[in-house]
Write an enzyme that holds these catalytic residues in place. Sequence first.
Site, PDB file in Angstrom:
ATOM      1  N   ASP A  11       0.885  -1.161   0.000  1.00  0.00           N
ATOM      2  CA  ASP A  11       0.000   0.000   0.000  1.00  0.00           C
ATOM      3  C   ASP A  11       0.922   1.209   0.000  1.00  0.00           C
ATOM      4  O   ASP A  11       1.595   1.482   0.988  1.00  0.00           O
ATOM      5  CB  ASP A  11      -0.871  -0.052   1.267  1.00  0.00           C
ATOM      6  CG  ASP A  11      -1.777   1.162   1.422  1.00  0.00           C
ATOM      7  OD1 ASP A  11      -1.589   2.157   0.686  1.00  0.00           O
ATOM      8  OD2 ASP A  11      -2.666   1.108   2.293  1.00  0.00           O
ATOM      9  N   GLY A 103      18.541  -5.471   0.260  1.00  0.00           N
ATOM     10  CA  GLY A 103      18.904  -6.753  -0.361  1.00  0.00           C
ATOM     11  C   GLY A 103      17.761  -7.744  -0.396  1.00  0.00           C
ATOM     12  O   GLY A 103      17.743  -8.644  -1.217  1.00  0.00           O
ATOM     13  N   ASN A 104      16.797  -7.594   0.512  1.00  0.00           N
ATOM     14  CA  ASN A 104      15.638  -8.486   0.531  1.00  0.00           C
ATOM     15  C   ASN A 104      14.449  -7.674   1.032  1.00  0.00           C
ATOM     16  O   ASN A 104      14.555  -6.989   2.043  1.00  0.00           O
ATOM     17  CB  ASN A 104      15.904  -9.681   1.450  1.00  0.00           C
ATOM     18  CG  ASN A 104      14.827 -10.735   1.331  1.00  0.00           C
ATOM     19  OD1 ASN A 104      13.635 -10.429   1.411  1.00  0.00           O
ATOM     20  ND2 ASN A 104      15.230 -11.972   1.137  1.00  0.00           N
ATOM     21  N   ASP A 131      -7.737  -7.530   0.750  1.00  0.00           N
ATOM     22  CA  ASP A 131      -7.539  -6.244   1.420  1.00  0.00           C
ATOM     23  C   ASP A 131      -8.388  -6.196   2.680  1.00  0.00           C
ATOM     24  O   ASP A 131      -9.453  -6.795   2.743  1.00  0.00           O
ATOM     25  CB  ASP A 131      -7.900  -5.073   0.494  1.00  0.00           C
ATOM     26  CG  ASP A 131      -7.439  -3.732   1.076  1.00  0.00           C
ATOM     27  OD1 ASP A 131      -6.444  -3.721   1.839  1.00  0.00           O
ATOM     28  OD2 ASP A 131      -8.076  -2.705   0.786  1.00  0.00           O
ATOM     29  N   TYR A 233       1.412   0.380  15.107  1.00  0.00           N
ATOM     30  CA  TYR A 233       0.417   0.286  14.050  1.00  0.00           C
ATOM     31  C   TYR A 233       0.866   1.023  12.794  1.00  0.00           C
ATOM     32  O   TYR A 233       1.146   2.209  12.825  1.00  0.00           O
ATOM     33  CB  TYR A 233      -0.926   0.865  14.506  1.00  0.00           C
ATOM     34  CG  TYR A 233      -1.948   0.824  13.396  1.00  0.00           C
ATOM     35  CD1 TYR A 233      -2.525  -0.397  13.032  1.00  0.00           C
ATOM     36  CD2 TYR A 233      -2.300   1.960  12.689  1.00  0.00           C
ATOM     37  CE1 TYR A 233      -3.430  -0.462  11.999  1.00  0.00           C
ATOM     38  CE2 TYR A 233      -3.213   1.901  11.655  1.00  0.00           C
ATOM     39  CZ  TYR A 233      -3.770   0.679  11.306  1.00  0.00           C
ATOM     40  OH  TYR A 233      -4.660   0.630  10.283  1.00  0.00           O
ATOM     41  N   LYS A 236      -2.211  -2.595   7.831  1.00  0.00           N
ATOM     42  CA  LYS A 236      -2.323  -4.026   8.094  1.00  0.00           C
ATOM     43  C   LYS A 236      -1.460  -4.860   7.199  1.00  0.00           C
ATOM     44  O   LYS A 236      -0.473  -4.395   6.672  1.00  0.00           O
ATOM     45  CB  LYS A 236      -3.776  -4.428   8.008  1.00  0.00           C
ATOM     46  CG  LYS A 236      -4.513  -4.065   9.286  1.00  0.00           C
ATOM     47  CD  LYS A 236      -5.936  -4.460   9.189  1.00  0.00           C
ATOM     48  CE  LYS A 236      -6.472  -4.160   7.835  1.00  0.00           C
ATOM     49  NZ  LYS A 236      -6.381  -2.741   7.503  1.00  0.00           N
ATOM     50  N   SER A 247      -4.100 -31.727 -12.153  1.00  0.00           N
ATOM     51  CA  SER A 247      -3.099 -32.808 -12.349  1.00  0.00           C
ATOM     52  C   SER A 247      -2.329 -33.157 -11.092  1.00  0.00           C
ATOM     53  O   SER A 247      -1.153 -32.835 -10.967  1.00  0.00           O
ATOM     54  CB  SER A 247      -2.063 -32.434 -13.420  1.00  0.00           C
ATOM     55  OG  SER A 247      -2.675 -32.017 -14.572  1.00  0.00           O
ATOM     56  N   ASP A 291     -14.947   1.028   5.270  1.00  0.00           N
ATOM     57  CA  ASP A 291     -13.632   0.647   4.720  1.00  0.00           C
ATOM     58  C   ASP A 291     -13.570  -0.835   4.333  1.00  0.00           C
ATOM     59  O   ASP A 291     -12.495  -1.459   4.397  1.00  0.00           O
ATOM     60  CB  ASP A 291     -12.487   0.942   5.699  1.00  0.00           C
ATOM     61  CG  ASP A 291     -12.144   2.427   5.770  1.00  0.00           C
ATOM     62  OD1 ASP A 291     -12.744   3.216   5.011  1.00  0.00           O
ATOM     63  OD2 ASP A 291     -11.286   2.779   6.588  1.00  0.00           O
TER      64      ASP A 291
HETATM   65  P1  13P Z   1      -5.134  -0.654   4.919  1.00  0.00           P
HETATM   66  O1  13P Z   1      -4.332  -1.573   5.787  1.00  0.00           O
HETATM   67  O2  13P Z   1      -5.745  -1.376   3.758  1.00  0.00           O
HETATM   68  O3  13P Z   1      -4.346   0.551   4.511  1.00  0.00           O
HETATM   69  O4  13P Z   1      -6.395  -0.172   5.750  1.00  0.00           O
HETATM   70  C1  13P Z   1      -6.254   0.622   6.862  1.00  0.00           C
HETATM   71  C2  13P Z   1      -7.506   0.630   7.669  1.00  0.00           C
HETATM   72  O5  13P Z   1      -7.507   0.171   8.781  1.00  0.00           O
HETATM   73  C3  13P Z   1      -8.730   1.179   7.059  1.00  0.00           C
HETATM   74  O6  13P Z   1      -9.829   1.192   7.934  1.00  0.00           O
HETATM   75 MG    MG Z   2      -4.227   1.963   3.203  1.00  0.00          MG
HETATM   76 MG    MG Z   3      -4.850  -2.374   2.191  1.00  0.00          MG
END
Ligand code: 13P
Ligand code: MG
Ligand code: MG
Length: 369
Positions: A11, A103-104, A131, A233, A236, A247, A291
């Site tokens: 994101d 590097g990773n 999501d 935080y 997410k 197969s 959301d």
């Molecule tokens: P994202 O982790 O998809 O950015 O969402 C954040 C969130 O908590 C929206 O309510």
């Molecule tokens: Mg977001």
């Molecule tokens: Mg997201």
Amino acid sequence: MKVTFSIIKADVGGWPGHSLVHPKLIETAEKELAKAVKDKVIKSFHVTHVGDDLELIMTHTKGVDSKEIHKLAWRTFEKATDVAKELKLYGAGQDLLSDAFSGNIRGMGPGVAEMEFTERKGEPVVAFMMDKTEPGAFNLPIYRMFADPFNTPGLVIDPTMHSGFVFEIWDIMEHKKVLMNAPEEMYDILALIGAKSRFVIKRVFPKKGGKLPADEPVAVISTEKLYQIAGEYVGKDDPVAIVRAQSGLPALGEVLEPWAFPHLVSGWMRGSHNGPIMPVGIKDAKCTRFDGPPRVAALGFQVANGELVGPADLFDDPAWDYTREKAQYVAEYMRRHGPFEPHRLPLEDMEYTTLPNVMKNLSKRFKKL
Ligand code: 13P
Ligand code: MG
Ligand code: MG
Ligand code: 13P
């Protein structure tokens, strides 16, 4: 030939809020990856989004954890972040937790699912992208695909699948992993993966002596826990997974069947609520209501000589309408709980909380029972 299938996602800015990815970010990523095909770094790619997550789906021959591929993804996310900053998209650069590539890309914020395998005569592969939820959201559907005969009749009637599969399960709190056999250890597997915020299925392998090489995964799930990486935080862990089909493996329809049940997952609204996962086509992969509700999209490909043939947008089909309707019914039911559990997550799983402050302010007024 051996091919590597990589999904790397981040994101890097939502449009608006946390609902969608702006088309300019997708264009920017496509330009970067097209250059990488020309330069023979990758063989093919598809860029898409689910909700506010930018998804880079790539094939190449460099194996998993290739520095070159991870660097390409990191640079692509940086370029997209520049555009996100210009447009003042929400949370521009949200998942890029570091200023410099080391590097990773693992542990730096983006989610990663990668597998290397010997390409078969026909190689169907599905990219699942979610999501508003966390890696444990894949436990139930992946278990159903590879271990539940009520979902996957092939486990019972196909001699090439009858011996079952091996599950690699991670304890993401203790940073340990264990290999477990299905069906022999089914009850023990369920004892772990039912606790989906702690134990997550990382990979599935065929059993030894079967049709497919036992050391090549047939499913892999991203397991990055952003808040564990960053210690606070930071959005997410919106996970992705790669599943091969047919197969000696579950048929495409057996890989899709678990999604007909919109199971409850954690991570809706502020990363702190439970809600149903709704399977959608990419055109509907936008997180609007509260959301969410959490979404999953499935893009199907045939892999031919290391290149992606596709995608087919597998949930963009009226066959999933009933599931979507059920998901909305469940979403409505869960919403009516407002700030109460089990809609709101238990305290230890919430991404942030005001409780310490509330308790501090009340400390003088609390009396011994
Ligand atoms: P994202 O982790 O998809 O950015 O969402 C954040 C969130 O908590 C929206 O309510
Ligand atoms: Mg977001
Ligand atoms: Mg997201
Ligand atoms: P994998 O490459 O096995 O997905 O590792 C993920 C990881 O390091 C989680 O922090």
